[in-house]
Design an enzyme around this catalytic site. Structure first.
Site, mmCIF file in Angstrom:
data_model
loop_
_atom_site.group_PDB
_atom_site.id
_atom_site.type_symbol
_atom_site.label_atom_id
_atom_site.label_comp_id
_atom_site.label_asym_id
_atom_site.label_seq_id
_atom_site.Cartn_x
_atom_site.Cartn_y
_atom_site.Cartn_z
ATOM 1 N N TYR A 15 20.878 -40.456 -13.219
ATOM 2 C CA TYR A 15 21.666 -40.730 -14.426
ATOM 3 C C TYR A 15 22.998 -39.987 -14.387
ATOM 4 O O TYR A 15 24.062 -40.571 -14.609
ATOM 5 C CB TYR A 15 20.863 -40.341 -15.674
ATOM 6 C CG TYR A 15 21.625 -40.532 -16.960
ATOM 7 C CD1 TYR A 15 21.707 -41.784 -17.554
ATOM 8 C CD2 TYR A 15 22.291 -39.474 -17.571
ATOM 9 C CE1 TYR A 15 22.428 -41.977 -18.728
ATOM 10 C CE2 TYR A 15 23.017 -39.659 -18.751
ATOM 11 C CZ TYR A 15 23.076 -40.911 -19.317
ATOM 12 O OH TYR A 15 23.794 -41.098 -20.465
ATOM 13 N N ASP A 39 24.357 -41.278 -29.208
ATOM 14 C CA ASP A 39 25.321 -40.438 -28.487
ATOM 15 C C ASP A 39 26.663 -40.502 -29.196
ATOM 16 O O ASP A 39 27.380 -41.487 -29.053
ATOM 17 C CB ASP A 39 25.434 -40.943 -27.045
ATOM 18 C CG ASP A 39 26.299 -40.035 -26.170
ATOM 19 O OD1 ASP A 39 27.018 -39.167 -26.697
ATOM 20 O OD2 ASP A 39 26.258 -40.215 -24.935
ATOM 21 N N ASP A 99 21.691 -33.376 -23.281
ATOM 22 C CA ASP A 99 20.998 -34.648 -23.492
ATOM 23 C C ASP A 99 19.492 -34.415 -23.551
ATOM 24 O O ASP A 99 18.953 -33.596 -22.794
ATOM 25 C CB ASP A 99 21.289 -35.619 -22.337
ATOM 26 C CG ASP A 99 22.608 -36.363 -22.522
ATOM 27 O OD1 ASP A 99 23.446 -35.909 -23.318
ATOM 28 O OD2 ASP A 99 22.787 -37.390 -21.842
#
Lengths: 124, 124
Positions: A15, A39, A99
């Site tokens: 990712y 996000d 994240d």
């Protein structure tokens, strides 16, 4: 059975690499059907493949570098700190979000939530 | 109205400080009624004041140092990376979890989830 730590680590690495140099389609391929993206945290939650693809498409034209700073994996989830540098007109914009991702049993991402605010951006 | 970024930052700083040198009661005071603790992520979620107090009581006797490495605040939530060093019999155990916290409007913690695994512990 939940995805293994090794598998989750692989997906996180991939990712972070793809955010720098992948296509939106390659990134979206890491996501499970029905996955959600928030996000930054507090913004509208993206719930369709189309909206998630559009979100990552915005990155495609940019000159970006990324690196994974730290990752922790627990209970089939991952939290990680990574840095994104975007260069535009000779100016480097650096953002280092946290994240949090959940995964299905095959290691596809079922949700991503990114913690960052405008104040966290540095320009140099 | 959600707690301000400044208020959330204050609570995170205070939490990290108290994990080193506070009492369980002082730490639990940062939590709202009905708050939950999942540490590490994947373990049983603590849902009562008694179980959360017992969890932090286990830290009270230890010689610990903590420091906040990075924090990101978004949407009334916080994600932060902090380091806990525990010294026992001359050996230093270092763990640097990622914690995710949600807050009520007064800045009391409504949930805490800590991302770390046994593999993340270093001994030196």
């Amino acid at each position: 059975m939940a995805a293994s730590r090794e598998r989750i680590r692989e997906v996180v690495d991939r990712y972070v690499g793809l955010v720098a140099s992948g296509t939106a389609a390659e990134i979206v391929d890491l996501y499970a059907e029905g996955a959600t993206v928030e996000d930054p945290v507090g913004s509208d939650v993206l719930k369709t493949r189309e909206s998630i693809t559009a979100f990552y498409s915005a990155l495609e034209g940019l000159e970006q570098r990324t690196r994974l700073l730290a990752v922790r994996i627990a209970g089939g989830e991952a939290a990680f700190h990574f840095e994104v540098q975007t260069v535009a007109d000779g100016v480097t914009y650096t953002l280092a979000p946290f994240d949090v991702m959940t995964f299905d049993d095959d290691g596809r991402i079922t949700s991503m939530r990114a913690y960052w605010g405008d104040d966290d951006m540095t320009i140099g």
